[in-house]
Motif scaffolding. Structure first.
Motif, short mmCIF file in Angstrom:
data_model
loop_
_atom_site.label_atom_id
_atom_site.label_comp_id
_atom_site.label_asym_id
_atom_site.label_seq_id
_atom_site.Cartn_x
_atom_site.Cartn_y
_atom_site.Cartn_z
N LYS A 123 0.83 -1.20 0.00
CA LYS A 123 0.00 0.00 0.00
C LYS A 123 0.87 1.25 0.00
O LYS A 123 2.07 1.20 0.25
N THR A 124 0.22 2.38 -0.26
CA THR A 124 0.90 3.67 -0.21
C THR A 124 0.24 4.63 0.77
O THR A 124 0.71 5.75 0.95
N GLU A 125 -0.86 4.19 1.41
CA GLU A 125 -1.54 5.06 2.37
C GLU A 125 -2.17 4.21 3.47
O GLU A 125 -2.69 3.12 3.21
N SER A 195 3.44 12.62 5.67
CA SER A 195 4.14 11.89 4.61
C SER A 195 5.44 11.31 5.16
O SER A 195 6.20 12.00 5.85
N PHE A 212 5.05 6.64 1.62
CA PHE A 212 3.66 6.37 1.99
C PHE A 212 3.13 7.50 2.86
O PHE A 212 3.90 8.31 3.38
N LYS A 213 1.82 7.54 2.98
CA LYS A 213 1.16 8.57 3.76
C LYS A 213 0.29 7.95 4.85
O LYS A 213 -0.20 6.83 4.69
N SER A 215 -3.09 9.02 7.10
CA SER A 215 -4.17 10.00 7.20
C SER A 215 -5.06 9.66 8.39
O SER A 215 -5.03 8.55 8.91
#
Length: 216
Positions: A123-125, A195, A212-213, A215
């Motif tokens: 994943k990236t988030e 980030s 990746f982030k 939130s």
């Protein structure tokens, strides 16, 4: 690292090849420290490590600056102290720009990614309440005695200096085709939104970067 609170606890459990790392963290409270770099109002973060070696580690953290002091003590089987070390900030930190990858010096094939599951989809988030973040890497055609280094960096996170290196880890793969995984457990107050990136190096040469982030 924002939303600091005395008494907050979290765990770090990870592996690099066959080396297991187990650490338990707790925010001990606020303290004022007088160092060569100046006087700082800090948060002291205490760590008890049980693997790969028994150790106690105290870090003094300043939001927007980072760690200004680190004390560590390696313990023997009986609980006695075998070795002690202290690192202190001698001058205000200077934030260096992120190094650019150099494909010509990178290994033939090196991949990495992050996931919310040990063997799940990359994943990236992630959400701030994600229980754990798994960081996986794999290299092929690595040279004998190659050193893999991974640096965990906060690119843009509240109360942390831009491009601040939070931590890093090293490993020496036992064979040319090797991989590893380490796990970051969610802090008690949740992950700080922002980030992040993890920079991988092979023998101090840039290999790959994973961004990746997180939130709310």
């Amino acid at each position: 690292m924002s939303g600091l609170k005395s008494g907050a606890k979290w765990n770090f459990d990870g592996t690099i090849e066959e080396t297991k790392v187990t650490q338990r963290y707790e925010i001990a409270g606020e303290e004022d420290v007088d160092l060569p770099a100046g006087k700082f109002h800090t948060w002291r973060i205490h760590c008890e490590q049980t693997a790969p070696a028994n150790a106690s580690i105290d870090r003094w953290f300043v939001p927007g600056v980072g760690f200004v002091k680190v004390e560590s003590a390696v313990k023997g089987e009986s609980g006695g102290t075998l070795q002690k070390s202290t690192l202190t900030l001698t001058e205000p930190p200077k934030i260096a720009a992120a190094p650019a990858a150099n494909p010509a010096t990178a290994p033939k094939k090196f991949t990495a990614g992050v996931s919310s599951e040990d063997k799940g989809e990359l994943k990236t988030e992630f959400k701030s309440d994600t229980p754990a973040i798994y960081v996986r890497w794999h290299g092929q055609d690595l040279r004998e005695n190659a050193e893999i280094r991974a640096a965990f960096i906060a690119e843009s996170v509240a109360d942390v200096a831009a491009d601040y290196e939070i931590d890093e880890t090293n490993a020496t793969p036992p064979k040319p085709d090797s991989g590893g995984t380490f796990t970051l457990s969610k802090p008690e107050e949740g992950w700080s939104p922002g980030s992040y990136r993890i920079e991988f190096f092979v023998n101090d040469e840039p290999a790959t970067t994973v961004k990746f982030k997180i939130s709310k």
